[in-house]
Design a protein around this motif. Structure first.
Motif, PDB file in Angstrom:
ATOM      1  N   ALA A  90       0.905  -1.007   0.037  1.00 45.72           N
ATOM      2  CA  ALA A  90       0.166  -0.158   0.026  1.00 45.72           C
ATOM      3  C   ALA A  90       0.762   1.286  -0.181  1.00 45.72           C
ATOM      4  O   ALA A  90       0.499   2.273  -0.378  1.00 45.72           O
ATOM      5  CB  ALA A  90      -0.981   0.108   1.133  1.00 45.72           C
ATOM      6  N   VAL A  91       1.990   1.213   0.698  1.00 51.27           N
ATOM      7  CA  VAL A  91       2.902   2.274   0.631  1.00 51.27           C
ATOM      8  C   VAL A  91       3.415   2.963  -0.748  1.00 51.27           C
ATOM      9  O   VAL A  91       3.218   4.011  -1.043  1.00 51.27           O
ATOM     10  CB  VAL A  91       4.152   2.276   1.704  1.00 51.27           C
ATOM     11  CG1 VAL A  91       5.225   3.519   1.425  1.00 51.27           C
ATOM     12  CG2 VAL A  91       3.900   1.855   2.964  1.00 51.27           C
ATOM     13  N   ALA A  92       3.675   1.909  -1.454  1.00 48.32           N
ATOM     14  CA  ALA A  92       4.006   2.310  -2.939  1.00 48.32           C
ATOM     15  C   ALA A  92       2.886   2.732  -3.690  1.00 48.32           C
ATOM     16  O   ALA A  92       2.797   3.710  -4.608  1.00 48.32           O
ATOM     17  CB  ALA A  92       4.851   0.942  -3.764  1.00 48.32           C
ATOM     18  N   GLY A  93       1.835   2.106  -3.616  1.00 54.41           N
ATOM     19  CA  GLY A  93       0.564   2.689  -4.274  1.00 54.41           C
ATOM     20  C   GLY A  93       0.394   3.981  -3.796  1.00 54.41           C
ATOM     21  O   GLY A  93      -0.143   5.031  -4.610  1.00 54.41           O
ATOM     22  N   ALA A  94       0.138   4.021  -2.757  1.00 51.03           N
ATOM     23  CA  ALA A  94      -0.203   5.612  -2.302  1.00 51.03           C
ATOM     24  C   ALA A  94       0.974   6.568  -2.502  1.00 51.03           C
ATOM     25  O   ALA A  94       0.579   7.644  -2.969  1.00 51.03           O
ATOM     26  CB  ALA A  94      -0.179   5.545  -0.560  1.00 51.03           C
ATOM     27  N   PHE A  95       2.158   6.232  -2.654  1.00 51.60           N
ATOM     28  CA  PHE A  95       3.181   7.066  -3.214  1.00 51.60           C
ATOM     29  C   PHE A  95       2.759   7.347  -4.686  1.00 51.60           C
ATOM     30  O   PHE A  95       2.846   8.644  -5.126  1.00 51.60           O
ATOM     31  CB  PHE A  95       4.669   6.643  -3.034  1.00 51.60           C
ATOM     32  CG  PHE A  95       5.519   7.410  -3.576  1.00 51.60           C
ATOM     33  CD1 PHE A  95       6.032   8.596  -2.898  1.00 51.60           C
ATOM     34  CD2 PHE A  95       6.095   7.076  -4.859  1.00 51.60           C
ATOM     35  CE1 PHE A  95       6.999   9.414  -3.477  1.00 51.60           C
ATOM     36  CE2 PHE A  95       7.202   7.997  -5.321  1.00 51.60           C
ATOM     37  CZ  PHE A  95       7.680   9.089  -4.568  1.00 51.60           C
TER      38      PHE A  95
END
Length: 317
Positions: A90-95
């Motif tokens: 999720a961190v990569a997607g949110a970024f």
């Protein structure tokens, strides 16, 4: 977390299939205002998918964002989204989604700043070069809504509007020599249609989205179609008040010799089609079909919201 994949899939479908359907729609030239509405709903739906996906991925990536998003939510609503299983990616997607949002905001800010600078430059040029046109030149009538009519010494037949605290309709001496009173009134009504419908803001937004995402076909087609449809809508606005023939003749007179007006985005190659459309007088779509198309456009906007809240609603009921 079922809502996020559904939003991303819907975003993909809308971005790929929606522009193709609207760009090929034969009814759009009969109903340019409705077509503009449909395009805006499609783009808003894609942006809603984008924004809601950003919220969900941020909530999955950071507990603090999750707590803020679900503040005051009934028990079980947060668990229905299954955030605990999504955090590793999720961190990569949110970024990535946040980068897209920042690009959109920057492109819009740059476009608005450029438009304001251009408007101020044109206002300064007009204040130096052009006197206000006497009202008796139009049979003693004054323009609507406190507008000013400004005449610019130029042999090229042109007419356009300059936005500001008081809108100014600008015509050149070449246009005054070539147009009759009725044709000149149709030209002014055309420009007034742009101003009253806030077409300039729609064009700025389309340009900003295309610049922010140059590889996205939906925003390229949106900019292209909006530039064409706003001219058809303004043509119809003028034709309703001053007749199709006068509007068509004025369009020919202003564009056959010197090209389109400075603020008019339609290409010279489109002029014959616009003239033929005015002279043919094709009737509007039936009310029932217009209503169905409006409902379909609203459904496109409602679908992302429905997908985003569906897990929470299922948990409640």
């Amino acid at each position: 977390m079922s809502a996020l994949p559904a939003l991303l899939l819907l975003c993909l479908l809308l971005a790929v299939l929606g522009p193709r359907l609207l760009a090929r729609a034969r009814w759009s030239e009969r109903e340019p205002v409705l077509a503009l509405w449909a395009w805006q709903c499609l783009v808003v739906a894609v942006l809603l998918c984008f924004g809601l996906a950003l919220l969900l991925t941020a909530a999955a990536a950071w507990p603090q964002a999750r707590a803020l998003l679900f503040t005051g939510a009934p028990p079980g609503v947060e668990d229905a989204y299954g955030f605990g299983l999504a955090r590793p990616w999720a961190v990569a997607g949110a970024f990535l989604l946040a980068v897209g949002g920042v690009r959109t905001a920057l492109a819009l800010a740059i476009e608005v700043r450029s438009a304001r600078a251009l408007r101020r430059r044109r206002e300064r040029e007009l204040s130096r070069q052009a006197p206000e046109l006497p009202p008796d030149l139009l049979g003693g009538r004054r323009l609507e809504g406190g507008e000013r009519l400004v005449v610019l010494e130029n042999a090229q037949p042109r007419a356009w509007s300059v936005l500001g605290p008081s809108t100014r309709m600008v015509v050149t001496t070449g246009a005054l020599h070539r147009l009759s009173d009725r044709e000149l009134a149709a030209v002014l009504a055309h420009e007034r249609g742009h101003v009253q419908a806030r077409h300039h803001w729609l064009l700025h937004c389309a340009e900003a989205l295309n610049n922010g995402f140059p590889g996205a076909r939906i925003f390229h087609l949106f900019r292209e179609q909006v530039g064409h449809l706003v001219e058809l809508a303004a043509d119809d606005s003028a034709a309703r008040r001053h007749g199709r023939l006068a509007t068509a003749v004025a369009l020919v007179e202003l564009n056959t010799a010197m090209g389109p007006a400075p603020t008019c985005p339609s290409a010279l190659a489109e002029i014959p089609g616009r003239v033929d459309r005015l002279l043919s007088g094709t009737p509007r779509l039936p009310v029932s079909r217009r209503l169905r198309l409006t409902v379909a456009a609203l459904a496109a906007v409602s679908a992302p919201l429905a997908l985003a809240v569906a897990p929470g609603l299922r948990a409640l009921f």
